[in-house]
Design a protein around this motif. Structure first.
Motif, PDB file in Angstrom:
ATOM      1  N   PHE A 345      35.372  35.143  50.352  1.00  0.00           N
ATOM      2  CA  PHE A 345      36.679  35.378  50.957  1.00  0.00           C
ATOM      3  C   PHE A 345      37.312  36.685  50.490  1.00  0.00           C
ATOM      4  CE2 PHE A 345      36.271  31.024  52.234  1.00  0.00           C
ATOM      5  CZ  PHE A 345      37.101  30.884  53.346  1.00  0.00           C
ATOM      6  N   THR A 346      36.961  37.151  49.286  1.00  0.00           N
ATOM      7  CA  THR A 346      37.555  38.385  48.757  1.00  0.00           C
ATOM      8  C   THR A 346      36.670  39.608  48.988  1.00  0.00           C
ATOM      9  OG1 THR A 346      36.568  38.071  46.557  1.00  0.00           O
ATOM     10  CG2 THR A 346      38.753  37.102  46.949  1.00  0.00           C
ATOM     11  N   GLY A 347      35.551  39.431  49.675  1.00  0.00           N
ATOM     12  CA  GLY A 347      34.643  40.548  49.877  1.00  0.00           C
ATOM     13  C   GLY A 347      33.959  40.973  48.595  1.00  0.00           C
ATOM     14  N   ALA A 348      33.604  39.986  47.766  1.00  0.00           N
ATOM     15  CA  ALA A 348      32.900  40.200  46.487  1.00  0.00           C
ATOM     16  C   ALA A 348      33.784  40.861  45.430  1.00  0.00           C
ATOM     17  CB  ALA A 348      31.621  40.998  46.686  1.00  0.00           C
ATOM     18  N   ARG A 349      35.084  40.896  45.629  1.00  0.00           N
ATOM     19  CA  ARG A 349      35.996  41.431  44.615  1.00  0.00           C
ATOM     20  C   ARG A 349      36.211  40.374  43.532  1.00  0.00           C
ATOM     21  NH1 ARG A 349      39.010  45.924  46.294  1.00  0.00           N
ATOM     22  NH2 ARG A 349      37.683  47.107  47.723  1.00  0.00           N
ATOM     23  N   GLU A 350      36.171  40.821  42.269  1.00  0.00           N
ATOM     24  CA  GLU A 350      36.345  39.898  41.147  1.00  0.00           C
ATOM     25  C   GLU A 350      37.819  39.783  40.764  1.00  0.00           C
ATOM     26  OE1 GLU A 350      33.930  38.131  40.043  1.00  0.00           O
ATOM     27  OE2 GLU A 350      32.212  39.163  40.904  1.00  0.00           O
ATOM     28  N   LEU A 351      38.156  38.668  40.118  1.00  0.00           N
ATOM     29  CA  LEU A 351      39.519  38.479  39.611  1.00  0.00           C
ATOM     30  C   LEU A 351      39.616  38.807  38.129  1.00  0.00           C
ATOM     31  CD1 LEU A 351      40.515  35.069  41.282  1.00  0.00           C
ATOM     32  CD2 LEU A 351      40.927  37.387  42.125  1.00  0.00           C
ATOM     33  N   ILE A 352      38.513  38.649  37.406  1.00  0.00           N
ATOM     34  CA  ILE A 352      38.528  38.800  35.944  1.00  0.00           C
ATOM     35  C   ILE A 352      37.745  40.038  35.548  1.00  0.00           C
ATOM     36  CG2 ILE A 352      37.813  37.746  33.760  1.00  0.00           C
ATOM     37  CD1 ILE A 352      38.291  35.036  34.963  1.00  0.00           C
ATOM     38  N   ARG A 353      38.298  40.784  34.590  1.00  0.00           N
ATOM     39  CA  ARG A 353      37.616  41.947  33.998  1.00  0.00           C
ATOM     40  C   ARG A 353      37.389  41.620  32.522  1.00  0.00           C
ATOM     41  NH1 ARG A 353      39.531  46.322  37.228  1.00  0.00           N
ATOM     42  NH2 ARG A 353      38.417  47.809  35.920  1.00  0.00           N
ATOM     43  N   PRO A 354      36.279  40.987  32.185  1.00  0.00           N
ATOM     44  CA  PRO A 354      36.118  40.383  30.866  1.00  0.00           C
ATOM     45  C   PRO A 354      35.904  41.347  29.710  1.00  0.00           C
ATOM     46  CG  PRO A 354      34.092  40.176  32.128  1.00  0.00           C
ATOM     47  CD  PRO A 354      35.109  40.768  33.041  1.00  0.00           C
ATOM     48  N   ARG A 355      35.480  42.598  29.981  1.00  0.00           N
ATOM     49  CA  ARG A 355      35.099  43.461  28.872  1.00  0.00           C
ATOM     50  C   ARG A 355      36.214  44.414  28.433  1.00  0.00           C
ATOM     51  NH1 ARG A 355      29.633  44.121  31.322  1.00  0.00           N
ATOM     52  NH2 ARG A 355      30.172  46.258  31.852  1.00  0.00           N
ATOM     53  N   ILE A 356      37.456  44.086  28.776  1.00  0.00           N
ATOM     54  CA  ILE A 356      38.594  44.881  28.326  1.00  0.00           C
ATOM     55  C   ILE A 356      39.393  43.994  27.366  1.00  0.00           C
ATOM     56  CG2 ILE A 356      40.519  46.318  29.104  1.00  0.00           C
ATOM     57  CD1 ILE A 356      39.266  46.565  31.773  1.00  0.00           C
ATOM     58  N   THR A 357      40.294  44.571  26.577  1.00  0.00           N
ATOM     59  CA  THR A 357      41.034  43.792  25.584  1.00  0.00           C
ATOM     60  C   THR A 357      41.822  42.665  26.253  1.00  0.00           C
ATOM     61  OG1 THR A 357      42.911  45.316  25.710  1.00  0.00           O
ATOM     62  CG2 THR A 357      41.248  45.766  24.040  1.00  0.00           C
ATOM     63  N   ARG A 358      42.147  41.660  25.469  1.00  0.00           N
ATOM     64  CA  ARG A 358      42.689  40.418  26.018  1.00  0.00           C
ATOM     65  C   ARG A 358      43.954  40.627  26.845  1.00  0.00           C
ATOM     66  NH1 ARG A 358      46.052  36.187  23.546  1.00  0.00           N
ATOM     67  NH2 ARG A 358      45.984  37.329  21.589  1.00  0.00           N
ATOM     68  N   PHE A 359      44.908  41.409  26.328  1.00  0.00           N
ATOM     69  CA  PHE A 359      46.184  41.554  27.031  1.00  0.00           C
ATOM     70  C   PHE A 359      46.028  42.408  28.285  1.00  0.00           C
ATOM     71  CE2 PHE A 359      47.268  40.748  22.584  1.00  0.00           C
ATOM     72  CZ  PHE A 359      47.987  39.563  22.749  1.00  0.00           C
ATOM     73  N   VAL A 360      45.172  43.421  28.224  1.00  0.00           N
ATOM     74  CA  VAL A 360      44.907  44.227  29.415  1.00  0.00           C
ATOM     75  C   VAL A 360      44.212  43.368  30.471  1.00  0.00           C
ATOM     76  CG1 VAL A 360      43.720  46.255  30.320  1.00  0.00           C
ATOM     77  CG2 VAL A 360      44.737  46.330  28.040  1.00  0.00           C
ATOM     78  N   THR A 361      43.244  42.562  30.034  1.00  0.00           N
ATOM     79  CA  THR A 361      42.545  41.656  30.952  1.00  0.00           C
ATOM     80  C   THR A 361      43.518  40.709  31.642  1.00  0.00           C
ATOM     81  OG1 THR A 361      40.476  41.756  29.713  1.00  0.00           O
ATOM     82  CG2 THR A 361      40.812  39.834  31.104  1.00  0.00           C
ATOM     83  N   ASN A 362      44.483  40.177  30.891  1.00  0.00           N
ATOM     84  CA  ASN A 362      45.458  39.244  31.467  1.00  0.00           C
ATOM     85  C   ASN A 362      46.268  39.902  32.584  1.00  0.00           C
ATOM     86  OD1 ASN A 362      44.639  37.247  29.726  1.00  0.00           O
ATOM     87  ND2 ASN A 362      46.324  37.518  28.285  1.00  0.00           N
ATOM     88  N   LEU A 376      43.087  34.198  48.881  1.00  0.00           N
ATOM     89  CA  LEU A 376      43.023  32.961  48.092  1.00  0.00           C
ATOM     90  C   LEU A 376      43.678  31.798  48.845  1.00  0.00           C
ATOM     91  CD1 LEU A 376      43.805  34.366  44.519  1.00  0.00           C
ATOM     92  CD2 LEU A 376      41.598  33.537  45.368  1.00  0.00           C
ATOM     93  N   LYS A 377      44.801  32.063  49.484  1.00  0.00           N
ATOM     94  CA  LYS A 377      45.463  31.013  50.271  1.00  0.00           C
ATOM     95  C   LYS A 377      44.567  30.582  51.432  1.00  0.00           C
ATOM     96  CE  LYS A 377      50.299  32.206  49.333  1.00  0.00           C
ATOM     97  NZ  LYS A 377      51.557  32.753  49.913  1.00  0.00           N
ATOM     98  N   HIS A 378      43.929  31.550  52.060  1.00  0.00           N
ATOM     99  CA  HIS A 378      43.029  31.241  53.172  1.00  0.00           C
ATOM    100  C   HIS A 378      41.863  30.375  52.688  1.00  0.00           C
ATOM    101  CE1 HIS A 378      40.245  32.846  56.579  1.00  0.00           C
ATOM    102  NE2 HIS A 378      40.704  31.636  56.847  1.00  0.00           N
ATOM    103  N   MET A 379      41.326  30.724  51.522  1.00  0.00           N
ATOM    104  CA  MET A 379      40.189  29.975  50.974  1.00  0.00           C
ATOM    105  C   MET A 379      40.560  28.510  50.718  1.00  0.00           C
ATOM    106  SD  MET A 379      38.379  30.570  47.275  1.00  0.00           S
ATOM    107  CE  MET A 379      37.693  29.166  46.373  1.00  0.00           C
ATOM    108  N   PHE A 380      41.707  28.305  50.059  1.00  0.00           N
ATOM    109  CA  PHE A 380      42.087  26.942  49.685  1.00  0.00           C
ATOM    110  C   PHE A 380      42.656  26.129  50.852  1.00  0.00           C
ATOM    111  CE2 PHE A 380      41.671  28.658  45.452  1.00  0.00           C
ATOM    112  CZ  PHE A 380      41.236  27.577  44.699  1.00  0.00           C
TER     113      PHE A 380
END
Length: 668
Positions: A345-362, A376-380
């Motif tokens: 639904f997002t065209g392979a776009r990710e929501l999480i960027r895990p390899r950056i520091t915790r607060f930047v990732t958030n 996301l609304k369309h998916m659910f």
């Protein structure tokens, strides 16, 4: 030779039938080999020793090119008999591109793409056999390389290394019979040779640092371990690691450690030392500046901005919305089927960027959720989701209700709007590129963007400003001086040159101008920069203010004020962050995790030195090597960050140390 056979005869004449020599009607150049070679001449196509005709009319050239590009009609892959070839040639005498197969006796004048007389082609069946044999050899080589990877537990990511294909190419050049280096050779002479190459490169750049200056990066994210490297615009070198266990808060010890690295690199070359903003390092940095007047100590910009985001996260409403966004992302990523559906639904776009520091990732996760709101609304609400077993689980119901909660999206939009200006600065400074000239302006632009979002209501923007000022209270005068010397900022009528920037410039010049003569020259040259006089005010210099990097601008147009030019280049060539290197801590911790004798420790340190510098060199080669001007409004925080690079691999296998010669294994 039958002159009526080919249309090309209209543009050339036969000179010698015995030698099949023909002459061009336009440039009068003569060729042996028949009319077919004349076609390449007239078509202006280089082929062997055929010189393209410079006098041929365009329409003739295009016509001959079309003849050459017409494919032959091959009725059978078998080689025809000579009498059949002659027969076919007679039947097609009126055509400019005949349909017979060429043979070694033919002049190839029937439109074939290359002269068969000079370049006989293998038959299709022969080509298939060659291709099949070559493919088998390649498959066998691939399999043997794979077996080596599997047997030795080598990570598949090793194939991404720039050295992987380099290695294979070098082996292929050696040909059959090449014998790979032995265990003994790898751990001895070859290790020494590669280390020698790195040291030679280090010495070369060390000479350049006397002009451009360099920065020492002190990365102490693991409290008991510090990693030192030295960087300039062209290259970063690993120097060493140090175990500071028991001395983490010993300011004098840390000062002496920093001092030893500065003196090792060369006091005349070091412009600044970057460390974390921890109290012990702040004190050590100030001791360093007090002892060496030409040095600057600066806090790591990435560390400071990360602290800003951390402090913002402590605001109650911000903490709530960040936690809610994380709950959405973590739910999706906790189920393979849900994750697959989200990517669809997002065209392979990710929501999480895990390899950056915790607060930047958030904050980046929250930003991604906001961008993908509709998807996301369309998916659910999609029938595929509603008909799945996942949709009936309690955690899914909670996430779905959150996605339709107006309060969540309102808070999320606000959080993204006030954090994105800081993320942009972090994206600028997060790397070893010379971003010094952009740090000061970036902070000011971020504050103005936050103020504008809250429409100037002080009670709303002031808490965020206080967080920024508190975390940047250690702002180095080097940042202010760099902004002052950045022509895209200084000459911009919309940017206000404040008192702190002017004072920072004055303080920096007092440090860098080590002689009275330099101070006098800078005093004289300063007004020429202020008023853009001489070469600084030409049309090219004015265009270059935004089209060139600050360093390149000064190198190109600052030659009439050489003393200030040299100071500007030394300041603007420096980075702002020490956190971009993703060191694998296991590599350094293993140095001190085992009791080793002197010989073992020296050998292991050599391997660590080589390993880390090769990793840094690979990073340098993976980018284009050219610095580009930074435009704050065009920064895309969605693009890959330097801190998302693959970390250096750990050096876990040290069994080779056990086989050192006995005479080297005595106790120290």
């Amino acid at each position: 030779m039958v002159r009526g056979r080919d249309a090309c005869w209209e543009h050339c004449v036969l000179v010698d039938a015995t030698r099949q020599k023909v002459r061009c009607n336009y440039c009068h150049r003569e060729f042996s080999g028949g009319v077919y070679r004349m076609k390449f001449h007239l078509a202006q196509i280089k082929n062997k020793d055929i010189v393209p005709c410079a006098e041929v009319p365009d329409d003739v050239r295009n016509h001959i090119q079309s003849i050459l590009s017409t494919p032959k009609k091959q009725k059978t892959p078998k080689k025809p008999k000579l009498d059949k070839v002659v027969s076919n040639g007679q039947q097609n005498s009126s055509s400019g591109s005949g349909g017979f197969l060429p043979n070694h006796g033919s002049s190839g004048q029937h439109g074939s793409s290359c002269p068969s007389l000079l370049f006989p082609r293998p038959l299709p069946t022969e080509l298939q056999e060659v291709d099949s044999a070559e493919r088998k050899r390649h498959d066998d080589a691939d399999k043997k390389i794979a077996v080596f990877f599997f047997h030795n537990c080598i990570p598949f990511s090793a194939t991404k290394s720039i050295y992987y294909q380099e290695m294979m190419d070098a082996v292929v050049k050696c040909g059959v019979g090449y014998k790979a280096p032995s265990y003994e050779k790898l751990r001895s002479t070859l290790l020494e040779k590669v280390k020698g190459d790195i040291l030679d490169c280090y010495k070369k750049y060390r000479d350049e640092w006397k002009e451009t200056g360099c920065t020492i990066l002190c990365d102490g994210r693991t409290k008991s371990l510090v990693v030192f490297s030295v960087t300039c615009p062209k290259r970063t070198f690993f120097l060493k690691s140090a175990d500071v266990s028991g001395h983490e808060d010993d300011r004098t010890y840390l000062f002496e450690l920093l001092e030893s690295v500065v003196l090792e690199v060369g006091l005349e070359s070091v412009i600044q030392v970057i460390t974390d903003g921890a109290a012990s390092y702040v004190y050590a940095g100030r001791l360093l500046m007090a002892k060496y007047n030409s040095l600057f100590w600066s806090p790591c910009a990435s560390y400071c901005i990360d602290k800003m985001l951390e402090e913002m996260s402590k605001q109650e409403w911000l903490g709530v919305v960040l936690e809610e966004a994380n709950s959405i992302a973590h739910y999706i990523y906790s189920h393979a089927w849900t994750l697959s559906m989200m990517r669809k639904f997002t065209g392979a776009r990710e929501l999480i960027r895990p390899r950056i520091t915790r607060f930047v990732t958030n904050f980046l996760t929250l930003r991604s959720v906001v961008i993908q709101e509709d998807n996301l609304k369309h998916m659910f609400s999609h029938s595929e989701w509603l008909s799945s077993s996942y949709s009936r689980r309690p955690d899914a119901t909670t996430v779905r209700s959150l996605l339709y909660l107006e309060r969540f999206w309102r808070s999320a939009q606000e959080a993204v709007s006030i954090s994105e200006p800081l993320l942009k600065i972090l994206r600028i400074v997060d790397g070893d590129m010379p971003a010094m000239g952009y740090m000061y302006e970036g902070i000011e632009k971020a504050k103005l963007a936050i103020k504008a979002y809250y429409k100037g209501i002080e009670e709303k923007y002031k808490p965020m400003w206080d967080i920024i000022d508190r975390c940047m209270q250690l702002h180095s005068p080097l940042h202010a001086a760099a902004a002052f010397l950045n022509p895209s900022i200084f000459y911009n009528p919309n940017f206000k040159i404040d008192l702190r920037m002017r004072n920072g410039f004055q303080e920096a010049m007092m440090k860098l101008a080590t002689t009275d003569k330099d101070k006098i020259e800078i005093t004289k040259e300063h007004p020429r920069y202020i008023n853009a006089q001489g070469a600084l005010g030409t049309d090219f210099a004015i265009m270059g203010r935004t089209l060139n990097t600050p360093g390149d601008w000064w190198a190109s147009y600052g030659y009439e004020i050489p003393t200030l030019q040299r100071a500007a280049l030394r300041i603007l060539s420096q980075p702002c962050s020490s956190h971009w290197c993703r060191w694998n801590r296991n590599t350094f911790e293993s140095i001190n995790s085992k009791k080793r004798n002197k010989a073992e420790l020296e050998k292991y340190n050599e391997l660590v030195f080589v390993h880390c510098n090769l990793w840094l060199r690979a990073i340098c080669q993976s980018r284009d090597g050219k610095c580009k001007p930074i435009i704050y409004d065009e920064i895309d925080v969605c693009s890959e960050w330097p801190t998302e690079l693959e970390p250096s691999a750990p050096l876990l296998d040290d069994s080779w140390l056990d086989s050192l010669p006995l005479e080297s294994r005595c106790s120290p």
